[in-house]
Design an enzyme around this catalytic site. Structure first.
Site, PDB file in Angstrom:
ATOM      1  N   ASN A   1      30.241 -76.120  11.556  1.00 62.76           N
ATOM      2  CA  ASN A   1      31.054 -76.773  12.584  1.00 62.76           C
ATOM      3  C   ASN A   1      31.067 -78.262  12.223  1.00 62.76           C
ATOM      4  O   ASN A   1      30.112 -78.977  12.482  1.00 62.76           O
ATOM      5  CB  ASN A   1      30.400 -76.541  13.953  1.00 62.76           C
ATOM      6  CG  ASN A   1      31.216 -77.132  15.085  1.00 62.76           C
ATOM      7  OD1 ASN A   1      32.233 -77.778  14.862  1.00 62.76           O
ATOM      8  ND2 ASN A   1      30.755 -76.920  16.305  1.00 62.76           N
TER       9      ASN A   1
ATOM     10  N   LYS B   1      27.468 -79.685  11.556  1.00 57.82           N
ATOM     11  CA  LYS B   1      26.467 -78.843  12.215  1.00 57.82           C
ATOM     12  C   LYS B   1      26.515 -77.502  11.519  1.00 57.82           C
ATOM     13  O   LYS B   1      27.599 -77.008  11.206  1.00 57.82           O
ATOM     14  CB  LYS B   1      26.826 -78.613  13.688  1.00 57.82           C
ATOM     15  CG  LYS B   1      26.520 -79.775  14.591  1.00 57.82           C
ATOM     16  CD  LYS B   1      26.701 -79.348  16.054  1.00 57.82           C
ATOM     17  CE  LYS B   1      27.449 -80.429  16.787  1.00 57.82           C
ATOM     18  NZ  LYS B   1      28.212 -79.991  17.928  1.00 57.82           N
TER      19      LYS B   1
ATOM     20  N   ARG C   1      34.269 -73.219  11.812  1.00 56.28           N
ATOM     21  CA  ARG C   1      35.009 -73.441  13.042  1.00 56.28           C
ATOM     22  C   ARG C   1      36.150 -74.413  12.749  1.00 56.28           C
ATOM     23  O   ARG C   1      35.931 -75.500  12.213  1.00 56.28           O
ATOM     24  CB  ARG C   1      34.097 -74.081  14.083  1.00 56.28           C
ATOM     25  CG  ARG C   1      34.825 -74.262  15.371  1.00 56.28           C
ATOM     26  CD  ARG C   1      34.323 -75.418  16.178  1.00 56.28           C
ATOM     27  NE  ARG C   1      34.680 -75.202  17.558  1.00 56.28           N
ATOM     28  CZ  ARG C   1      33.814 -75.164  18.541  1.00 56.28           C
ATOM     29  NH1 ARG C   1      32.548 -75.365  18.305  1.00 56.28           N
ATOM     30  NH2 ARG C   1      34.222 -74.939  19.749  1.00 56.28           N
TER      31      ARG C   1
ATOM     32  N   HIS D   1      38.535 -74.088  23.116  1.00 53.74           N
ATOM     33  CA  HIS D   1      37.348 -73.354  23.597  1.00 53.74           C
ATOM     34  C   HIS D   1      37.557 -71.836  23.509  1.00 53.74           C
ATOM     35  O   HIS D   1      36.871 -71.078  24.195  1.00 53.74           O
ATOM     36  CB  HIS D   1      37.008 -73.688  25.066  1.00 53.74           C
ATOM     37  CG  HIS D   1      36.431 -75.040  25.276  1.00 53.74           C
ATOM     38  ND1 HIS D   1      36.636 -75.740  26.449  1.00 53.74           N
ATOM     39  CD2 HIS D   1      35.646 -75.816  24.501  1.00 53.74           C
ATOM     40  CE1 HIS D   1      36.009 -76.904  26.390  1.00 53.74           C
ATOM     41  NE2 HIS D   1      35.411 -76.969  25.210  1.00 53.74           N
TER      42      HIS D   1
ATOM     43  N   ARG E   1      36.953 -87.339  29.509  1.00 52.39           N
ATOM     44  CA  ARG E   1      38.416 -87.162  29.521  1.00 52.39           C
ATOM     45  C   ARG E   1      38.929 -86.953  30.941  1.00 52.39           C
ATOM     46  O   ARG E   1      38.279 -86.296  31.749  1.00 52.39           O
ATOM     47  CB  ARG E   1      38.821 -85.941  28.686  1.00 52.39           C
ATOM     48  CG  ARG E   1      38.507 -86.090  27.223  1.00 52.39           C
ATOM     49  CD  ARG E   1      38.867 -84.814  26.459  1.00 52.39           C
ATOM     50  NE  ARG E   1      37.853 -84.556  25.449  1.00 52.39           N
ATOM     51  CZ  ARG E   1      37.532 -83.365  24.992  1.00 52.39           C
ATOM     52  NH1 ARG E   1      38.148 -82.282  25.429  1.00 52.39           N
ATOM     53  NH2 ARG E   1      36.595 -83.228  24.085  1.00 52.39           N
TER      54      ARG E   1
ATOM     55  N   VAL F   1      27.032 -77.528  32.003  1.00 55.12           N
ATOM     56  CA  VAL F   1      27.071 -77.683  33.460  1.00 55.12           C
ATOM     57  C   VAL F   1      27.121 -76.304  34.129  1.00 55.12           C
ATOM     58  O   VAL F   1      26.372 -76.028  35.075  1.00 55.12           O
ATOM     59  CB  VAL F   1      28.285 -78.531  33.898  1.00 55.12           C
ATOM     60  CG1 VAL F   1      28.347 -78.644  35.414  1.00 55.12           C
ATOM     61  CG2 VAL F   1      28.232 -79.911  33.249  1.00 55.12           C
TER      62      VAL F   1
ATOM     63  N   GLU G   1      26.083 -73.445  33.157  1.00 48.90           N
ATOM     64  CA  GLU G   1      24.868 -72.632  33.044  1.00 48.90           C
ATOM     65  C   GLU G   1      23.703 -73.227  33.808  1.00 48.90           C
ATOM     66  O   GLU G   1      22.763 -72.510  34.155  1.00 48.90           O
ATOM     67  CB  GLU G   1      24.468 -72.485  31.560  1.00 48.90           C
ATOM     68  CG  GLU G   1      25.429 -71.635  30.759  1.00 48.90           C
ATOM     69  CD  GLU G   1      25.158 -71.692  29.258  1.00 48.90           C
ATOM     70  OE1 GLU G   1      23.990 -71.810  28.852  1.00 48.90           O
ATOM     71  OE2 GLU G   1      26.139 -71.617  28.484  1.00 48.90           O
ATOM     72  N   ASN G   2      23.765 -74.551  34.057  1.00 44.00           N
ATOM     73  CA  ASN G   2      22.559 -75.237  34.541  1.00 44.00           C
ATOM     74  C   ASN G   2      22.643 -75.920  35.891  1.00 44.00           C
ATOM     75  O   ASN G   2      21.647 -76.442  36.358  1.00 44.00           O
ATOM     76  CB  ASN G   2      22.124 -76.293  33.509  1.00 44.00           C
ATOM     77  CG  ASN G   2      21.691 -75.667  32.199  1.00 44.00           C
ATOM     78  OD1 ASN G   2      20.759 -74.868  32.181  1.00 44.00           O
ATOM     79  ND2 ASN G   2      22.379 -75.992  31.126  1.00 44.00           N
TER      80      ASN G   2
ATOM     81  N   GLU H   1      28.886 -70.166  20.691  1.00 43.51           N
ATOM     82  CA  GLU H   1      30.052 -70.195  19.814  1.00 43.51           C
ATOM     83  C   GLU H   1      29.673 -69.889  18.367  1.00 43.51           C
ATOM     84  O   GLU H   1      30.421 -69.220  17.655  1.00 43.51           O
ATOM     85  CB  GLU H   1      30.740 -71.562  19.936  1.00 43.51           C
ATOM     86  CG  GLU H   1      31.373 -71.723  21.313  1.00 43.51           C
ATOM     87  CD  GLU H   1      31.688 -73.157  21.695  1.00 43.51           C
ATOM     88  OE1 GLU H   1      30.732 -73.926  21.950  1.00 43.51           O
ATOM     89  OE2 GLU H   1      32.870 -73.511  21.737  1.00 43.51           O
TER      90      GLU H   1
HETATM   91  P1  ADP Z   1      29.178 -79.865  24.737  1.00 46.88           P
HETATM   92  O1  ADP Z   1      30.559 -79.711  25.268  1.00 46.88           O
HETATM   93  O2  ADP Z   1      28.934 -81.210  24.129  1.00 46.88           O
HETATM   94  O3  ADP Z   1      28.684 -78.693  23.922  1.00 46.88           O
HETATM   95  P2  ADP Z   1      27.319 -78.934  26.761  1.00 46.88           P
HETATM   96  O4  ADP Z   1      27.878 -77.582  26.923  1.00 46.88           O
HETATM   97  O5  ADP Z   1      25.969 -79.097  26.165  1.00 46.88           O
HETATM   98  O6  ADP Z   1      28.316 -79.929  26.056  1.00 46.88           O
HETATM   99  O7  ADP Z   1      27.311 -79.602  28.226  1.00 46.88           O
HETATM  100  C1  ADP Z   1      26.931 -80.920  28.443  1.00 46.88           C
HETATM  101  C2  ADP Z   1      26.866 -81.140  29.941  1.00 46.88           C
HETATM  102  O8  ADP Z   1      25.955 -80.203  30.523  1.00 46.88           O
HETATM  103  C3  ADP Z   1      26.377 -82.523  30.356  1.00 46.88           C
HETATM  104  O9  ADP Z   1      27.180 -83.017  31.411  1.00 46.88           O
HETATM  105  C4  ADP Z   1      24.972 -82.256  30.879  1.00 46.88           C
HETATM  106  O10 ADP Z   1      24.637 -83.124  31.914  1.00 46.88           O
HETATM  107  C5  ADP Z   1      25.082 -80.863  31.412  1.00 46.88           C
HETATM  108  N1  ADP Z   1      23.760 -80.233  31.413  1.00 46.88           N
HETATM  109  C6  ADP Z   1      23.062 -79.832  30.328  1.00 46.88           C
HETATM  110  N2  ADP Z   1      21.842 -79.345  30.701  1.00 46.88           N
HETATM  111  C7  ADP Z   1      21.787 -79.456  32.050  1.00 46.88           C
HETATM  112  C8  ADP Z   1      20.807 -79.144  33.039  1.00 46.88           C
HETATM  113  N3  ADP Z   1      19.626 -78.603  32.697  1.00 46.88           N
HETATM  114  N4  ADP Z   1      21.093 -79.408  34.327  1.00 46.88           N
HETATM  115  C9  ADP Z   1      22.293 -79.916  34.656  1.00 46.88           C
HETATM  116  N5  ADP Z   1      23.245 -80.247  33.785  1.00 46.88           N
HETATM  117  C10 ADP Z   1      23.016 -80.026  32.502  1.00 46.88           C
END
Ligand code: ADP
Length: 395
Positions: free
Chosen positions: A8, A15, A89, A178, A239, A328, A330-331, A381
């Site tokens: 990637n 990466k 990718r 995506h 964005r 966001v 997932e977390n 991915e």
């Molecule tokens: P990318 O698009 O760069 O791959 P990610 O999928 O890693 O990004 O998402 C990044 C976002 O996810 C950031 O806004 C970050 O704050 C949020 N995030 C990552 N881990 C957590 C967590 N444990 N709790 C809340 N938000 C998280």
């Protein structure tokens, strides 16, 4: 042998992951950064540990030489890895690439030819393809496109309502991005539910730094929020997402030029522009501490997601599942609860305890009686690129 090297690459970084495509498992991961700058950086990780160093890496060819060295220093020289194929990718496949494609000189040239649609991405992807084919000349190389999954959208979903001659001349239409993530997540969501993907309608919310929604109808993308570029749709880390195109004209007349508009909308907008940080964790912490700008940014962010959930619910004639993924999605249980709030009339009933429970596997966060299954499904991915590459070369 299903060992696939997944690449990637950007204009200044590579990466990579070495993945067993059948086991869907990463064997090594690495990042080569600051290519072309005075001090480049290499980080290579395996179950045995991490190897890192800094040195000038002049170009992508130098990047692949560094990768080969990192594998050797970790005790697994690339010749001994049994690499079956390299999966790349590629961000923009235009209207011509609808599936993973084996790379020859002509395909590589066509990927570069799409650079005016993706000037920030395809040139770096192309450079890495050239360098990787030279570094690994004896195995097939496959391009997996971020746009390909969305090529199933009907014309009414991908056409903008502008003069068709202008649109055709400049390739102006919705491509969507995506796609690799929306595809793997919708497949995994179906597997989690124990149902064939071709029986389900899903709304997939990929909420990372970049963010997009996809309406997946029986395994195919029928609508997505990103457009000609990854700028359209949801509010993202930096964005703006959707904006009245008249705003651009207004700012052009006020003296902005194209480069300034690009910088404003791609890098100084979204959560960063509104609340001072592109990291959702910071924005939520600031909002909880009473920062009014952060509160508003979160409201705009959530409102936009709900706008698309409603639109795609109608588009699909109802959804079997709403699926959250990426950083966001997932977390952040709070965000998921805000997105699903008050949607009981649509058959969405969140289970607050299940939503609050942390986890890193696919899980259901709606109640048993919820008509729409609300799921959290981690995206991967790189594994999906490895799987698609493997499927193509294994025939
Ligand atoms: P990318 O698009 O760069 O791959 P990610 O999928 O890693 O990004 O998402 C990044 C976002 O996810 C950031 O806004 C970050 O704050 C949020 N995030 C990552 N881990 C957590 C967590 N444990 N709790 C809340 N938000 C998280």
């Amino acid at each position: 042998m299903s060992t696939i090297l997944v690449i990637n690459a950007g204009s200044s970084s590579i990466k990579y992951q070495l993945i067993d495509a059948l086991a869907e498992q990463a064997l090594a991961t690495g990042l080569i950064e600051r290519i072309g700058e005075p001090a480049g950086r290499v980080r290579h990780r395996t179950s045995e540990g991490t190897i890192e160093w800094e040195a000038r890496i002049p170009d992508h060819t130098g990047g692949f030489a560094a990768m080969v060295r990192a594998f050797a220093e970790s005790g697994s020289p690339v010749d001994a890895l049994g690499i079956t194929a390299v999966g790349h990718r590629v961000v923009q496949g235009g209207a011509e690439f609808v599936e993973p494609t084996r790379i020859d000189d002509e395909v590589a040239a066509r990927i570069l030819g799409l650079a005016d649609l993706a000037p920030l991405h395809n040139p770096g992807n192309h450079e890495a393809i050239i360098a990787a084919r030279a570094a690994f000349p004896d195995v097939p190389h496959v391009a997996v496109f971020d746009t390909a999954f969305h090529q199933s959208m009907p014309p009414a979903a991908y056409s903008y309502a502008i003069d068709p001659a202008v649109a055709a001349r400049h390739g102006v239409r919705r491509y969507g991005f995506h796609g690799i993530s929306h595809q793997v997540v919708s497949r995994r969501a179906a597997a989690f539910l124990g149902r064939p993907v071709h029986e389900l309608t899903q709304i997939v919310l990929h909420l990372g730094n970049g963010a997009s929604v996809c309406a997946v109808d029986r395994g195919s993308s029928v609508a997505t929020s990103m457009g000609l570029t990854p700028l359209e749709g949801l509010v993202m880390g930096t964005r703006s997402g959707d904006i009245d195109p008249g705003v651009l004209l207004h700012l052009l007349r006020a003296g902005f030029d194209a480069a300034e508009l690009d910088e404003l909308l791609n890098r100084r907008s979204g959560l960063a522009g509104m609340a001072g940080s592109n990291d959702m964790r910071d924005v939520r912490a600031r909002a909880e501490a009473g920062d009014a700008a952060a509160v508003l940014a979160l409201e705009v962010y959530t409102r936009r997601i709900r706008h698309y959930v409603g639109a795609y619910f109608v588009e699909l004639g109802g959804a079997d599942a709403i699926v959250f993924t990426a950083g966001v999605g997932e977390n952040q249980p709070e965000l998921r609860a805000e997105v699903c709030a008050g949607l009981e009339a649509l058959g969405v009933e969140l289970d607050p305890a299940a939503n609050a429970r942390p986890g890193d596997a696919a899980r259901r966060i709606s109640t048993e009686r919820s008509g729409v299954a609300v799921l959290v499904v981690p995206t991967d991915e790189e594994v999906e690129i490895a799987r698609q590459t493997w499927e193509l070369v294994a025939g």
